[in-house]
Design a protein around this motif. Structure first.
Motif, PDB file in Angstrom:
ATOM      1  N   ALA A   1      50.658  34.523  38.008  1.00  0.00           N
ATOM      2  CA  ALA A   1      51.677  35.521  38.329  1.00  0.00           C
ATOM      3  C   ALA A   1      52.056  36.324  37.083  1.00  0.00           C
ATOM      4  O   ALA A   1      51.714  35.943  35.952  1.00  0.00           O
ATOM      5  N   ASP A   2      52.780  37.405  37.284  1.00  0.00           N
ATOM      6  CA  ASP A   2      53.194  38.291  36.188  1.00  0.00           C
ATOM      7  C   ASP A   2      53.911  37.560  35.054  1.00  0.00           C
ATOM      8  O   ASP A   2      53.773  37.924  33.894  1.00  0.00           O
TER       9      ASP A   2
ATOM     10  N   THR B   1      53.161  32.138  35.323  1.00  0.00           N
ATOM     11  CA  THR B   1      53.123  30.923  36.135  1.00  0.00           C
ATOM     12  C   THR B   1      51.797  30.833  36.891  1.00  0.00           C
ATOM     13  O   THR B   1      51.390  31.788  37.550  1.00  0.00           O
ATOM     14  N   ILE B   2      51.137  29.684  36.764  1.00  0.00           N
ATOM     15  CA  ILE B   2      49.887  29.467  37.490  1.00  0.00           C
ATOM     16  C   ILE B   2      50.226  29.227  38.959  1.00  0.00           C
ATOM     17  O   ILE B   2      50.946  28.287  39.296  1.00  0.00           O
ATOM     18  N   VAL B   3      49.717  30.088  39.815  1.00  0.00           N
ATOM     19  CA  VAL B   3      49.961  30.010  41.260  1.00  0.00           C
ATOM     20  C   VAL B   3      49.066  28.952  41.879  1.00  0.00           C
ATOM     21  O   VAL B   3      49.524  28.108  42.647  1.00  0.00           O
ATOM     22  N   ASN B   4      47.794  29.001  41.569  1.00  0.00           N
ATOM     23  CA  ASN B   4      46.851  27.983  42.035  1.00  0.00           C
ATOM     24  C   ASN B   4      45.612  27.998  41.154  1.00  0.00           C
ATOM     25  O   ASN B   4      45.386  28.949  40.402  1.00  0.00           O
ATOM     26  N   LEU B   5      44.861  26.915  41.233  1.00  0.00           N
ATOM     27  CA  LEU B   5      43.619  26.748  40.479  1.00  0.00           C
ATOM     28  C   LEU B   5      42.475  26.551  41.458  1.00  0.00           C
ATOM     29  O   LEU B   5      42.663  25.958  42.528  1.00  0.00           O
ATOM     30  N   ALA B   6      41.299  27.041  41.075  1.00  0.00           N
ATOM     31  CA  ALA B   6      40.118  26.848  41.929  1.00  0.00           C
ATOM     32  C   ALA B   6      38.912  26.522  41.060  1.00  0.00           C
ATOM     33  O   ALA B   6      38.575  27.281  40.149  1.00  0.00           O
ATOM     34  N   ASP B   7      38.288  25.377  41.326  1.00  0.00           N
ATOM     35  CA  ASP B   7      37.027  25.037  40.665  1.00  0.00           C
ATOM     36  C   ASP B   7      35.927  25.822  41.358  1.00  0.00           C
ATOM     37  O   ASP B   7      35.860  25.865  42.596  1.00  0.00           O
ATOM     38  N   MET B   8      35.051  26.433  40.551  1.00  0.00           N
ATOM     39  CA  MET B   8      34.017  27.305  41.098  1.00  0.00           C
ATOM     40  C   MET B   8      32.642  26.854  40.618  1.00  0.00           C
ATOM     41  O   MET B   8      32.426  26.633  39.433  1.00  0.00           O
ATOM     42  N   LYS B   9      31.750  26.731  41.570  1.00  0.00           N
ATOM     43  CA  LYS B   9      30.390  26.264  41.315  1.00  0.00           C
ATOM     44  C   LYS B   9      29.502  27.457  40.942  1.00  0.00           C
ATOM     45  O   LYS B   9      29.552  28.503  41.583  1.00  0.00           O
TER      46      LYS B   9
ATOM     47  N   PRO C   1      49.799  36.979  45.971  1.00  0.00           N
ATOM     48  CA  PRO C   1      49.410  38.086  45.076  1.00  0.00           C
ATOM     49  C   PRO C   1      49.639  37.749  43.597  1.00  0.00           C
ATOM     50  O   PRO C   1      50.673  37.196  43.235  1.00  0.00           O
ATOM     51  N   VAL C   2      48.628  38.055  42.775  1.00  0.00           N
ATOM     52  CA  VAL C   2      48.702  37.850  41.329  1.00  0.00           C
ATOM     53  C   VAL C   2      48.126  39.069  40.622  1.00  0.00           C
ATOM     54  O   VAL C   2      47.366  39.833  41.207  1.00  0.00           O
ATOM     55  N   ARG C   3      48.485  39.225  39.370  1.00  0.00           N
ATOM     56  CA  ARG C   3      47.953  40.306  38.546  1.00  0.00           C
ATOM     57  C   ARG C   3      46.916  39.804  37.551  1.00  0.00           C
ATOM     58  O   ARG C   3      46.153  40.580  36.981  1.00  0.00           O
ATOM     59  N   TYR C   4      46.901  38.502  37.304  1.00  0.00           N
ATOM     60  CA  TYR C   4      46.016  37.921  36.289  1.00  0.00           C
ATOM     61  C   TYR C   4      45.205  36.772  36.867  1.00  0.00           C
ATOM     62  O   TYR C   4      45.687  36.003  37.701  1.00  0.00           O
ATOM     63  N   VAL C   5      43.975  36.638  36.365  1.00  0.00           N
ATOM     64  CA  VAL C   5      43.146  35.477  36.664  1.00  0.00           C
ATOM     65  C   VAL C   5      42.514  35.048  35.343  1.00  0.00           C
ATOM     66  O   VAL C   5      41.916  35.862  34.638  1.00  0.00           O
ATOM     67  N   LEU C   6      42.677  33.780  35.007  1.00  0.00           N
ATOM     68  CA  LEU C   6      42.115  33.237  33.769  1.00  0.00           C
ATOM     69  C   LEU C   6      41.008  32.262  34.130  1.00  0.00           C
ATOM     70  O   LEU C   6      41.246  31.269  34.829  1.00  0.00           O
ATOM     71  N   GLU C   7      39.782  32.554  33.670  1.00  0.00           N
ATOM     72  CA  GLU C   7      38.651  31.652  33.887  1.00  0.00           C
ATOM     73  C   GLU C   7      38.383  30.857  32.617  1.00  0.00           C
ATOM     74  O   GLU C   7      38.280  31.427  31.528  1.00  0.00           O
TER      75      GLU C   7
ATOM     76  N   SER D   1      49.838  43.405  41.194  1.00  0.00           N
ATOM     77  CA  SER D   1      49.665  42.129  41.886  1.00  0.00           C
ATOM     78  C   SER D   1      49.071  42.366  43.269  1.00  0.00           C
ATOM     79  O   SER D   1      49.486  43.272  43.988  1.00  0.00           O
ATOM     80  N   ALA D   2      48.110  41.538  43.610  1.00  0.00           N
ATOM     81  CA  ALA D   2      47.456  41.599  44.923  1.00  0.00           C
ATOM     82  C   ALA D   2      46.734  40.268  45.134  1.00  0.00           C
ATOM     83  O   ALA D   2      46.602  39.477  44.200  1.00  0.00           O
ATOM     84  N   GLY D   3      46.280  40.038  46.343  1.00  0.00           N
ATOM     85  CA  GLY D   3      45.441  38.872  46.583  1.00  0.00           C
ATOM     86  C   GLY D   3      44.128  39.079  45.841  1.00  0.00           C
ATOM     87  O   GLY D   3      43.485  40.111  46.003  1.00  0.00           O
ATOM     88  N   GLN D   4      43.740  38.148  44.995  1.00  0.00           N
ATOM     89  CA  GLN D   4      42.513  38.265  44.202  1.00  0.00           C
ATOM     90  C   GLN D   4      41.531  37.185  44.628  1.00  0.00           C
ATOM     91  O   GLN D   4      41.921  36.030  44.794  1.00  0.00           O
TER      92      GLN D   4
END
Length: 150
Positions: free
Chosen positions: A94-95, A98-106, A118-124, A74-77
């Motif tokens: 999070a491990d 749990t979804i910590v936050n969501l970000a819409d990306m252009k 800090p998170v270990r996973y990012v789902l796009e 886990s770290a800031g991603q």
């Protein structure tokens, strides 16, 4: 003739790696995740090279598919969309799933989108996929990566 064959061989040696960096990765392992009653078929990017390429250069992706980025700890991603053609939403997870936050990306931007902690996973996923299903920060994903971590 030998000189021409040698030149072509050398050219292929130097051009091939550059081409492979601009081609989408399509042969990654897959995992099935659950978001409430919804199933997600996610390609898994777990090496530094796979994470660096991510979903870049793809012009299409099926509706319920995405990419799960897995980090060693886990770290800031932070993510950007320099060579990404599709509008995406990143779920910072999070491990325990749990979804910590969501970000819409252009697409095709250098804007940085970071995890709130800090998170270990990012789902796009396709942009709007989470919102259309009422999935938000605090929602929990299920599936193999998150089992036994609650």
């Amino acid at each position: 003739m030998i000189r021409r064959t040698t030149l072509l061989g050398l050219l292929a040696l130097f051009v091939s790696p550059a081409w492979s960096q601009t081609a989408p990765q399509l042969d990654l392992p897959k995992v099935t995740l659950k978001a409430g009653m919804h199933l997600i078929h996610a390609q898994v990017a777990s090496t530094p090279e796979q994470r660096a390429t991510g979903l870049m250069f793809r012009s299409e992706m099926p509706a319920n598919e995405g990419m799960l980025f897995v980090f060693e700890e886990s770290a800031g991603q932070c993510f950007w969309m320099k060579n990404t053609l599709l509008p995406l939403t990143a779920a910072f997870v999070a491990d325990d799933g749990t979804i910590v936050n969501l970000a819409d990306m252009k697409p095709r931007t250098l804007d940085s989108h970071c995890s709130a902690k800090p998170v270990r996973y990012v789902l796009e996923m396709h942009q709007g996929w989470f919102a259309k299903r009422g999935i938000q920060a605090g929602s929990r994903l299920g599936g193999l990566p998150f089992e036994g971590r609650r």
